[in-house]
Design an enzyme around this catalytic site. Structure first.
Site, PDB file in Angstrom:
ATOM      1  N   GLU A 182       0.885  -1.181   0.000  1.00 58.90           N
ATOM      2  CA  GLU A 182       0.000   0.000   0.000  1.00 58.90           C
ATOM      3  C   GLU A 182       0.911   1.217   0.000  1.00 58.90           C
ATOM      4  O   GLU A 182       1.490   1.558   1.020  1.00 58.90           O
ATOM      5  CB  GLU A 182      -0.900  -0.002   1.241  1.00 58.90           C
ATOM      6  CG  GLU A 182      -1.874  -1.164   1.315  1.00 58.90           C
ATOM      7  CD  GLU A 182      -3.025  -1.041   0.340  1.00 58.90           C
ATOM      8  OE1 GLU A 182      -3.087  -0.065  -0.432  1.00 58.90           O
ATOM      9  OE2 GLU A 182      -3.876  -1.947   0.345  1.00 58.90           O
ATOM     10  N   CYS A 188      -2.978   8.712   2.912  1.00 65.30           N
ATOM     11  CA  CYS A 188      -2.576   8.155   1.608  1.00 65.30           C
ATOM     12  C   CYS A 188      -3.632   8.447   0.563  1.00 65.30           C
ATOM     13  O   CYS A 188      -3.334   8.960  -0.516  1.00 65.30           O
ATOM     14  CB  CYS A 188      -2.335   6.659   1.740  1.00 65.30           C
ATOM     15  SG  CYS A 188      -3.711   5.769   2.462  1.00 65.30           S
TER      16      CYS A 188
HETATM   17  P1  NAD Z   1       8.091   5.544   4.558  1.00 65.78           P
HETATM   18  O1  NAD Z   1       8.133   4.731   3.306  1.00 65.78           O
HETATM   19  O2  NAD Z   1       9.118   6.574   4.769  1.00 65.78           O
HETATM   20  O3  NAD Z   1       8.175   4.586   5.828  1.00 65.78           O
HETATM   21  C1  NAD Z   1       7.270   3.511   6.013  1.00 65.78           C
HETATM   22  C2  NAD Z   1       7.921   2.450   6.900  1.00 65.78           C
HETATM   23  O4  NAD Z   1       8.985   1.802   6.198  1.00 65.78           O
HETATM   24  C3  NAD Z   1       8.522   2.980   8.189  1.00 65.78           C
HETATM   25  O5  NAD Z   1       8.175   2.110   9.231  1.00 65.78           O
HETATM   26  C4  NAD Z   1      10.015   2.937   7.906  1.00 65.78           C
HETATM   27  O6  NAD Z   1      10.795   2.819   9.068  1.00 65.78           O
HETATM   28  C5  NAD Z   1      10.113   1.684   7.061  1.00 65.78           C
HETATM   29  N1  NAD Z   1      11.305   1.566   6.234  1.00 65.78           N
HETATM   30  C6  NAD Z   1      12.149   2.546   5.831  1.00 65.78           C
HETATM   31  N2  NAD Z   1      13.115   2.028   5.036  1.00 65.78           N
HETATM   32  C7  NAD Z   1      12.872   0.699   4.930  1.00 65.78           C
HETATM   33  C8  NAD Z   1      13.499  -0.374   4.226  1.00 65.78           C
HETATM   34  N3  NAD Z   1      14.557  -0.184   3.466  1.00 65.78           N
HETATM   35  N4  NAD Z   1      12.960  -1.592   4.325  1.00 65.78           N
HETATM   36  C9  NAD Z   1      11.842  -1.804   5.058  1.00 65.78           C
HETATM   37  N5  NAD Z   1      11.210  -0.833   5.761  1.00 65.78           N
HETATM   38  C10 NAD Z   1      11.722   0.401   5.691  1.00 65.78           C
HETATM   39  O7  NAD Z   1       6.628   6.143   4.597  1.00 65.78           O
HETATM   40  P2  NAD Z   1       6.033   7.224   5.633  1.00 65.78           P
HETATM   41  O8  NAD Z   1       6.680   8.550   5.338  1.00 65.78           O
HETATM   42  O9  NAD Z   1       6.083   6.674   7.009  1.00 65.78           O
HETATM   43  O10 NAD Z   1       4.504   7.283   5.198  1.00 65.78           O
HETATM   44  C11 NAD Z   1       3.989   8.187   4.273  1.00 65.78           C
HETATM   45  C12 NAD Z   1       3.783   7.517   2.924  1.00 65.78           C
HETATM   46  O11 NAD Z   1       2.972   6.360   3.085  1.00 65.78           O
HETATM   47  C13 NAD Z   1       3.032   8.392   1.929  1.00 65.78           C
HETATM   48  O12 NAD Z   1       3.613   8.258   0.643  1.00 65.78           O
HETATM   49  C14 NAD Z   1       1.640   7.811   1.917  1.00 65.78           C
HETATM   50  O13 NAD Z   1       0.920   8.061   0.737  1.00 65.78           O
HETATM   51  C15 NAD Z   1       1.922   6.366   2.137  1.00 65.78           C
HETATM   52  N6  NAD Z   1       0.760   5.689   2.701  1.00 65.78           N
HETATM   53  C16 NAD Z   1       0.083   4.794   1.924  1.00 65.78           C
HETATM   54  C17 NAD Z   1      -1.053   4.168   2.408  1.00 65.78           C
HETATM   55  C18 NAD Z   1      -1.843   3.182   1.562  1.00 65.78           C
HETATM   56  O14 NAD Z   1      -2.722   2.510   2.091  1.00 65.78           O
HETATM   57  N7  NAD Z   1      -1.579   3.060   0.273  1.00 65.78           N
HETATM   58  C19 NAD Z   1      -1.491   4.456   3.709  1.00 65.78           C
HETATM   59  C20 NAD Z   1      -0.763   5.373   4.482  1.00 65.78           C
HETATM   60  C21 NAD Z   1       0.360   5.977   3.963  1.00 65.78           C
END
Ligand code: NAD
Length: 477
Positions: free
Chosen positions: A247, A281
């Site tokens: 997602e 999101c």
């Molecule tokens: P992010 O991608 O920066 O982080 C998400 C998670 O991934 C965090 O827990 C982070 O620690 C972890 N992470 C970071 N690097 C990683 C790696 N290499 N391997 C595995 N995990 C890793 O996202 P964010 O800034 O926390 O959230 C905002 C984003 O999420 C926005 O783009 C938003 O649109 C999206 N989002 C999507 C949905 C959906 O349902 N499609 C819902 C909520 C948010």
């Protein structure tokens, strides 16, 4: 990593904090200390996966109604501590208690657990005639790794945990480094009713997430977060052919048709874009409005925006809050400043206070509406993920549809019209996982949700969501 023992009389926050040390988590509205988060290392992660793996077969062997019953018990436990969870979430994430925010999010956790407990899990008969018989069963996968973002930390965790547990998997969850306390608090409450080791939280930074995505004993990753991180996870998961639900980010378009009633839709348009202060999101992140209605829609949105107080989340009067973190504040400020510099017209906002600019007054960015903006402006084509909505004027509906579809992402979208048939015809032409009509971002635990294009793949919610956390198994004779 040593945490305190659960004992009566301790607050939730006291129960999840380490005895000493930990990382300071600051309130995004005030800069005050909310609490200290434990930080796991890679050895802690390996130990957690081993415990979850050892617990999984016993859990899978339980009757399905037992598992469903425990999800309902978990919902009861959250309800019993709903206010404490909502205050913790509000302080750490910044979202107000009221409006579609912290109390709403905790309520959604309860609703999703109960709904997920209720969906039927039956084998499907695929073929039954003189040529033979085939049926499709859904078996547990093993240990599911859950990785989540900071915008709806409790609700999104439940979206990952509830279906995984229902289908006989165990879960190791890694919260976002920005909002670990909310997820640890939620897991603490869930674990007052769940058997040991079914659900283990491992708070830490991206390296924990990276190891989870490569771990040979993790069968599936449920990831919600940004598209760039999602791409790294897809690559990392290839090594072990992990199942994935992704997602990812979005840049949802809303298209107003020329027969819409601006006054009637204005409040729903507003919340479609500004839910959780834009940090959602599937929020509407760009709005296309026809010439004929342009000024009316802009005026109606400005009027609604003026009625929505922004401030400290614990103040019962507020319905909009700060950005959760400084990095996100900087993104919103950069995009709005560039739009204004390029000649777009500010309808409201775009004027953060000096305290917000230097960071001393919390990460508040004012509710911002930007008109007369080019369709290829960065505020339109990049994901702002904050309280700033660009309103793009259009003359030709086909061009508006083409613009809505032009980006690499396709999470949600919406069409606004007084004519349902016309709206449905436009909806059918939009490239997105969901297209709403006369609403935006409205989700329901019974209705599958997922992205198109670079917004991800896989479905969450409903019976479809249960299948995604299981191994399909055909038995045929
Ligand atoms: P992010 O991608 O920066 O982080 C998400 C998670 O991934 C965090 O827990 C982070 O620690 C972890 N992470 C970071 N690097 C990683 C790696 N290499 N391997 C595995 N995990 C890793 O996202 P964010 O800034 O926390 O959230 C905002 C984003 O999420 C926005 O783009 C938003 O649109 C999206 N989002 C999507 C949905 C959906 O349902 N499609 C819902 C909520 C948010």
């Amino acid at each position: 990593m040593t945490t305190q023992n659960v004992s009566d009389g301790q607050s939730l926050l006291e129960r999840i904090q380490p005895v000493s040390g930990g990382r300071e988590i600051l309130d995004p509205a005030t800069g005050e200390l909310v609490g200290r988060a434990p930080e796991a290392d890679l050895a802690d992660l390996d130990a957690a996966v081993a415990r979850a793996k050892a617990a999984q077969s016993g859990w899978a062997a339980r009757a399905d109604e037992d598992r469903a019953g425990l999800l309902n018990a978990a919902a009861d436990a959250i309800e019993a501590q709903a206010e404490e969870l909502a205050v913790l979430l509000s302080r750490e994430q910044g979202k107000p208690l009221n409006g579609p925010n912290a109390r709403f999010e905790v309520g959604a956790c309860v609703a999703w657990l109960r709904a997920t407990a209720s969906f039927p899990v039956e084998p499907e008969v695929l073929l039954d005639d003189e040529s033979g018989h085939a049926e499709l069963h859904h078996r547990p996968l093993g240990v599911v790794g859950a990785i989540g973002p900071w915008n709806w930390p409790m609700m999104i965790s439940i979206w990952q945990i509830a279906p995984s547990l229902r289908m006989g998997n165990t879960v190791v969850i890694k919260p976002s480094g920005y909002t670990p306390l909310s997820v640890l608090g939620l897991v603490e409450v869930l674990n007052t009713v769940l058997p040991a080791d079914l659900l283990i939280a491992v708070p830490g930074r991206g390296d924990i997430g990276d190891r989870l995505t490569r771990h040979p004993d993790i069968a599936k990753i449920m990831f919600t977060g940004s598209t760039p991180t999602g791409k790294k996870i897809i690559a990392a998961a290839a090594e072990t052919v992990k199942r994935l639900t992704m997602e990812l980010g979005g840049n949802d378009a809303g298209i107003v048709l020329d027969d819409a009633d601006p006054a009637a839709i204005a409040e729903d348009l507003f919340w479609g874009a500004f839910i959780n202060t834009g940090q959602t999101c599937a929020a509407m992140k760009r709005l296309y409005v026809p010439d004929a209605l342009y000024d009316q829609v802009c005026d109606a949105l400005v009027a609604v925006a003026g009625q929505m107080p922004m401030g400290n989340g614990l103040d019962e009067g507020n319905v909009l809050g700060p950005l959760q973190n400084r990095a996100q504040w900087e993104i919103v400020d950069r995009l709005v400043t560039a739009a204004v510099d390029s000649g777009a017209r500010v309808l409201t906002g775009a004027d953060p206070s000096p305290e917000a600019v230097d960071g001393s007054g919390g990460h508040f960015y004012p509710t911002t509406l930007i008109a007369d903006i080019d369709g290829d402006d960065p505020l339109v084509v990049e994901e702002q993920f904050g309280p700033a909505l660009p309103i793009i004027r259009y003359t030709d509906l086909d061009e508006a549809i083409a613009a809505a579809n032009a980006l690499e992402v396709g999470l949600g979208s919406s069409v606004w019209s007084s004519d349902l048939d016309r709206a449905r015809a436009v909806a059918a032409r939009l490239e997105a996982g969901t297209t709403w009509i006369n609403k935006h971002g409205a989700i329901d635990p019974r209705v599958p949700f997922g992205g198109a294009k670079e917004s991800g793949f896989g479905l969450e919610f409903g019976a479809h969501g249960l299948r995604e956390v299981s191994q399909p198994h055909v038995i045929s004779w």
